[in-house]
Design a protein around this motif. Structure first.
Motif, PDB file in Angstrom:
ATOM      1  N   CYS A 162      39.784  53.476  42.969  1.00 44.01           N
ATOM      2  CA  CYS A 162      38.626  52.719  43.424  1.00 44.01           C
ATOM      3  C   CYS A 162      38.190  53.224  44.795  1.00 44.01           C
ATOM      4  CB  CYS A 162      38.979  51.238  43.521  1.00 44.01           C
ATOM      5  SG  CYS A 162      39.427  50.497  41.933  1.00 44.01           S
ATOM      6  N   GLN A 191      35.971  44.464  45.092  1.00 45.02           N
ATOM      7  CA  GLN A 191      36.369  44.588  43.692  1.00 45.02           C
ATOM      8  C   GLN A 191      36.044  43.304  42.934  1.00 45.02           C
ATOM      9  OE1 GLN A 191      40.571  44.636  41.592  1.00 45.02           O
ATOM     10  NE2 GLN A 191      40.152  46.675  42.418  1.00 45.02           N
ATOM     11  N   ASN A 212      36.850  41.744  39.440  1.00 45.68           N
ATOM     12  CA  ASN A 212      37.731  41.811  38.283  1.00 45.68           C
ATOM     13  C   ASN A 212      37.164  40.940  37.162  1.00 45.68           C
ATOM     14  OD1 ASN A 212      39.920  41.404  36.442  1.00 45.68           O
ATOM     15  ND2 ASN A 212      41.379  41.902  38.064  1.00 45.68           N
ATOM     16  N   TYR A 262      36.132  46.030  37.909  1.00 47.85           N
ATOM     17  CA  TYR A 262      37.454  46.435  37.432  1.00 47.85           C
ATOM     18  C   TYR A 262      37.809  45.750  36.122  1.00 47.85           C
ATOM     19  CZ  TYR A 262      42.477  47.220  37.194  1.00 47.85           C
ATOM     20  OH  TYR A 262      43.734  47.578  36.774  1.00 47.85           O
TER      21      TYR A 262
END
Length: 278
Positions: A21, A27, A29, A64
């Motif tokens: 990443c 991020q 998820n 992600y």
């Protein structure tokens, strides 16, 4: 870019290459938005919710997908986004519906549109294409079959490390985009295979009756995981015509890759590597 008419299947199998990443990137998820890695629960809304956050971030971001199996209906990741550094990192498998009629004549299963600076990295796409293939071989009136992955009206796109599993209709279509399509260790980056027979069942010796014509491969660069980077294996019954290769540069293990043509006709212009067999 590869512009394909609806009858064209561009088949490719890509090896997995994991890309870290972006350092310091936010991020998102998909599990935090309700995705379930059980291979049964519809996770489409969760993926789109995570994309909305990643696309709406003013700084670098990562969508992600952790290990697991995620069932998805048609998913369209739309821009423009607030940043041009988004990584879609897939450490799991994405599963299409087993019943091809669910997607039907939709243009694509997974698509990116109007985006800039997106990297799609790693993971497995399971298109469950055997049902549609069996339908087409039967001669029945079947859906045209959705593009597994499409990119349109976008620029600075990198697709790295995708692996095709059970995706008889696996193909990537890039249309109306800017800057080169870049391949990284792709198995047969440019392929038309009309003699494909999934698992060698029910169809050995049969070739496709679908006519493929007017396909353009333009500004495609990168590396191939196989010595044959360009393969046009068209049927005697319905040869491929009007194939165009423009400015293609593909290598294999730091050497020029190879090309193979069977019942295919077309033209090549600009720099072409491997040498055109059309």
């Amino acid at each position: 870019m590869a512009n394909a008419r609806s009858t064209c299947f561009l088949l490719a199998s890509l090896v997995i290459v994991f890309t870290p990443c972006l350092a310091g990137a936010a991020q998102y998820n998909v599990l935090n938005y309700g995705a379930k890695p059980d291979g049964r629960t519809d996770s489409t809304k969760a993926f789109l919710a995570a994309w909305t956050q990643a696309c709406g971030s003013s700084s670098r971001s990562t969508l992600y997908v952790p290990p697991g199996r995620y069932f998805l209906l048609n998913v369209q990741f739309n821009g423009p986004c607030k940043n041009n550094a988004i990584v879609v990192r897939i450490d799991g498998s994405l599963l299409a519906p087993t019943d091809y009629r669910v997607i039907g004549n939709a243009a694509s299963w997974i698509s990116f549109k109007n985006v800039d600076g997106v990297t799609v990295s790693g993971g497995i796409l399971d298109g469950h294409g055997s049902g549609l293939w069996d339908c087409k071989q039967s001669g029945n009136n079947c859906p045209s079959g959705a593009t597994t992955l499409s990119v349109s009206n976008s620029q600075n796109i990198v697709i790295s490390g995708l692996h095709s599993l059970n995706s008889q209709m696996f193909h990537i279509v890039v249309n109306g985009c800017h800057n080169h399509a870049v391949m990284t260790n792709v198995q047969n980056p440019i392929v038309i295979d009309q003699n494909y027979c999934p698992d060698n069942k029910n169809c050995p010796g049969q070739s496709s009756g679908v006519k493929i014509s007017g396909v353009t491969y333009q500004d495609i660069h990168g590396t191939s995981a196989t010595q044959v980077a360009v393969e046009f294996d068209c049927s005697k019954r319905s040869p491929c015509t009007g194939i165009k290769m423009e400015n293609v540069r593909l290598t294999y293990m730091n050497q020029p890759a190879g090309a193979s043509c069977n019942n295919a006709d077309g033209t090549a212009s600009g720099f072409i590597q491997p040498s055109s067999c059309l």
